[in-house]
Write a protein that holds these residues in place. Sequence first.
Motif, mmCIF file in Angstrom:
data_model
loop_
_atom_site.group_PDB
_atom_site.id
_atom_site.type_symbol
_atom_site.label_atom_id
_atom_site.label_comp_id
_atom_site.label_asym_id
_atom_site.label_seq_id
_atom_site.Cartn_x
_atom_site.Cartn_y
_atom_site.Cartn_z
ATOM 1 N N UNK A 187 16.930 55.715 -24.227
ATOM 2 C CA UNK A 187 17.710 55.743 -25.463
ATOM 3 C C UNK A 187 17.747 57.150 -26.060
ATOM 4 N N UNK A 188 16.657 57.873 -25.928
ATOM 5 C CA UNK A 188 16.627 59.263 -26.391
ATOM 6 C C UNK A 188 17.643 60.098 -25.614
ATOM 7 N N UNK A 223 31.580 58.926 -24.889
ATOM 8 C CA UNK A 223 31.328 59.026 -23.446
ATOM 9 C C UNK A 223 31.582 57.663 -22.809
ATOM 10 N N UNK A 224 32.109 57.695 -21.609
ATOM 11 C CA UNK A 224 32.385 56.470 -20.865
ATOM 12 C C UNK A 224 31.085 55.931 -20.281
ATOM 13 N N UNK A 225 30.985 54.618 -20.182
ATOM 14 C CA UNK A 225 29.768 53.960 -19.719
ATOM 15 C C UNK A 225 29.251 54.550 -18.409
ATOM 16 N N UNK A 226 30.119 54.767 -17.448
ATOM 17 C CA UNK A 226 29.661 55.262 -16.145
ATOM 18 C C UNK A 226 29.058 56.662 -16.253
ATOM 19 N N UNK A 227 29.556 57.468 -17.177
ATOM 20 C CA UNK A 227 28.988 58.805 -17.393
ATOM 21 C C UNK A 227 27.560 58.688 -17.915
ATOM 22 N N UNK A 228 27.356 57.772 -18.844
ATOM 23 C CA UNK A 228 26.017 57.545 -19.405
ATOM 24 C C UNK A 228 25.084 57.017 -18.327
ATOM 25 N N UNK A 229 25.532 56.014 -17.604
ATOM 26 C CA UNK A 229 24.715 55.419 -16.540
ATOM 27 C C UNK A 229 24.335 56.464 -15.499
ATOM 28 N N UNK A 230 25.301 57.256 -15.067
ATOM 29 C CA UNK A 230 25.042 58.273 -14.056
ATOM 30 C C UNK A 230 24.111 59.365 -14.580
ATOM 31 N N UNK A 259 21.385 50.584 -18.313
ATOM 32 C CA UNK A 259 22.195 51.329 -19.280
ATOM 33 C C UNK A 259 22.748 50.384 -20.348
ATOM 34 N N UNK A 260 23.233 49.217 -19.930
ATOM 35 C CA UNK A 260 23.767 48.231 -20.870
ATOM 36 C C UNK A 260 22.722 47.786 -21.875
ATOM 37 N N UNK A 309 22.081 50.621 -24.406
ATOM 38 C CA UNK A 309 23.230 50.781 -25.297
ATOM 39 C C UNK A 309 23.302 49.630 -26.300
ATOM 40 N N UNK A 310 22.975 48.428 -25.866
ATOM 41 C CA UNK A 310 22.986 47.272 -26.764
ATOM 42 C C UNK A 310 21.951 47.432 -27.870
ATOM 43 N N UNK A 311 20.759 47.902 -27.529
ATOM 44 C CA UNK A 311 19.722 48.122 -28.543
ATOM 45 C C UNK A 311 20.215 49.129 -29.580
ATOM 46 N N UNK A 312 20.807 50.220 -29.115
ATOM 47 C CA UNK A 312 21.321 51.246 -30.025
ATOM 48 C C UNK A 312 22.486 50.717 -30.861
ATOM 49 N N UNK A 313 23.345 49.911 -30.250
ATOM 50 C CA UNK A 313 24.479 49.327 -30.980
ATOM 51 C C UNK A 313 23.986 48.322 -32.023
ATOM 52 N N UNK A 314 23.016 47.496 -31.660
ATOM 53 C CA UNK A 314 22.468 46.515 -32.596
ATOM 54 C C UNK A 314 21.809 47.184 -33.798
#
Length: 99
Positions: free
Chosen positions: A17-18, A30-37, A46-47, A50-55
């Motif tokens: 998350x950091x 940023x697009x999801x695949x960029x973050x995952x990669x 990655x999902x 991202x969900x924790x940060x979104x929540x």
Amino acid sequence: MSEAGPRFDEIIHAPNRLQICALLATVARAEFSTIRDSLQVADSVASKHLKVLADAGYVKLDKPTGEGRVRTWASLTKEGRVAFAGHVAELQRLASSLG
């Protein structure tokens, strides 16, 4: 939240998350695949982060339609930017107290 003062944030502190916050702090989105990669992790990992940060209200996730293939985009919210800046400031404060 309008100003970032040094504040340790357990939500942001988890390594993945950091890294997500650090990446998103440098771009509008940023697009999801960029973050995952960037994290070099599986989609599910990655999902999850991202969900924790979104929540927590730190990240906004969008899936705009009408652009061909549906992609997930992430961006830091104003609250996310403040929280990230505060967390980084606290880490710097802690590190500077060592020497």
